[in-house]
Design a protein around this motif. Structure first.
Motif: not given
Length: 272
Positions: A10-20, A89-93
């Motif tokens: 569930v996203t809200y203005n996600p970052t470029l890192e998320f899109l990657c 969206q800001d959790t790294v995996f």
């Protein structure tokens, strides 16, 4: 590798890192469901159009986390997925994380699918006493918890459906804890599985590190409106717990809110 679970966001203005990370999942062949609370952000919509394995969902405005979570989980269920792995969206995996969870599902889903609503994955070790007697689950550093956050949660969708999905009237805060309460009331458990490789819930958070009495503490100063939402949601969930005669759970909510309040006070003191 064939993945027999879906992944939800569930996203809200996600970052470029998320899109990657979304592109990584597509390359791996993982089915993803993305509920967009900021459809005016064209980058997300344009990217998803190019991703074969990602489904895009939006209501055209920000309806919050409760609606988004309920939607992606229900959509995956009706597309015949037994489980859905949810990430903020800001959790790294990375690929290792996904393969680790696939291995967990292959070895343990048959053991937990009738007992658990969700298993939340994390990165750090845990020093408290384990409360499972299953040797296979211990291999994955698995134990039961009362409260769990949504990010990193593997939802067992048939059980989530039985308890009524996520509560869409919670905008952000406590939507995850409310699922924990409904699980207890319906005789389901919430599990936690640590040491997932590549999992990082901290580095993309806007927290600041402060040293207090020689101890490093991560703090974030939330807005007044976010604090108000947390207060209202926690109060509502506390009284729901009492109404359902889940007194231990009510105490857990009080403790959680107390820690949150203390952190906000400290964040304001040290930010000055």
């Amino acid at each position: 590798m064939q993945y027999n679970f879906a992944i939800g966001f569930v996203t809200y203005n996600p970052t470029l890192e998320f899109l990657c990370r979304l592109e990584l999942l597509n390359r791996m062949g993982c089915k993803a469901y993305l509920y967009d609370n900021s459809p005016e952000c064209e980058e997300t919509r344009q990217l998803v159009k190019t991703l074969e394995h990602t489904s895009y969902i939006t209501a055209g405005k920000n309806l919050g986390l409760g609606v988004g979570l309920s939607t992606v989980c229900a959509q995956a269920y009706y597309d015949s997925f037994p489980t859905l792995l949810f990430f903020d969206q800001d959790t790294v995996f990375n690929e290792e994380t996904i393969n680790y969870i696939q291995e967990f599902i292959e070895e343990n889903l048959s053991n937990i699918q009738d007992k658990y609503t969700a298993v939340v994955f994390g990165a750090s070790s845990h020093t408290n006493q384990r409360n499972t007697n299953d040797a296979e689950l211990k291999k994955f550093d698995f134990f039961n918890v009362t409260l769990a956050i949504s990010s990193g949660s593997l939802f067992i969708l048939k059980n989530l459906k039985k308890i009524g999905w996520h509560n869409e009237t919670y905008f952000v805060d406590c939507v995850d804890y409310e699922i924990c309460l409904k699980s207890i009331v319906n005789n389901f458990k919430i599990g936690k599985c640590l040491n997932a490789p590549g999992f990082d819930h901290s580095s993309e958070q806007p927290d600041k590190i402060y040293t207090i009495l020689g101890t490093s503490i991560s703090l974030r100063r939330y807005s007044f409106f976010r604090i108000l939402d947390t207060t209202k949601s926690s109060t509502r969930l506390f009284f729901s717990s009492l109404k359902m005669r889940q007194f231990k759970f009510a105490l857990s909510i009080l403790r959680s809110y107390g820690i949150y309040s203390a952190a906000q006070i400290l964040a304001r003191i040290f930010s000055k």
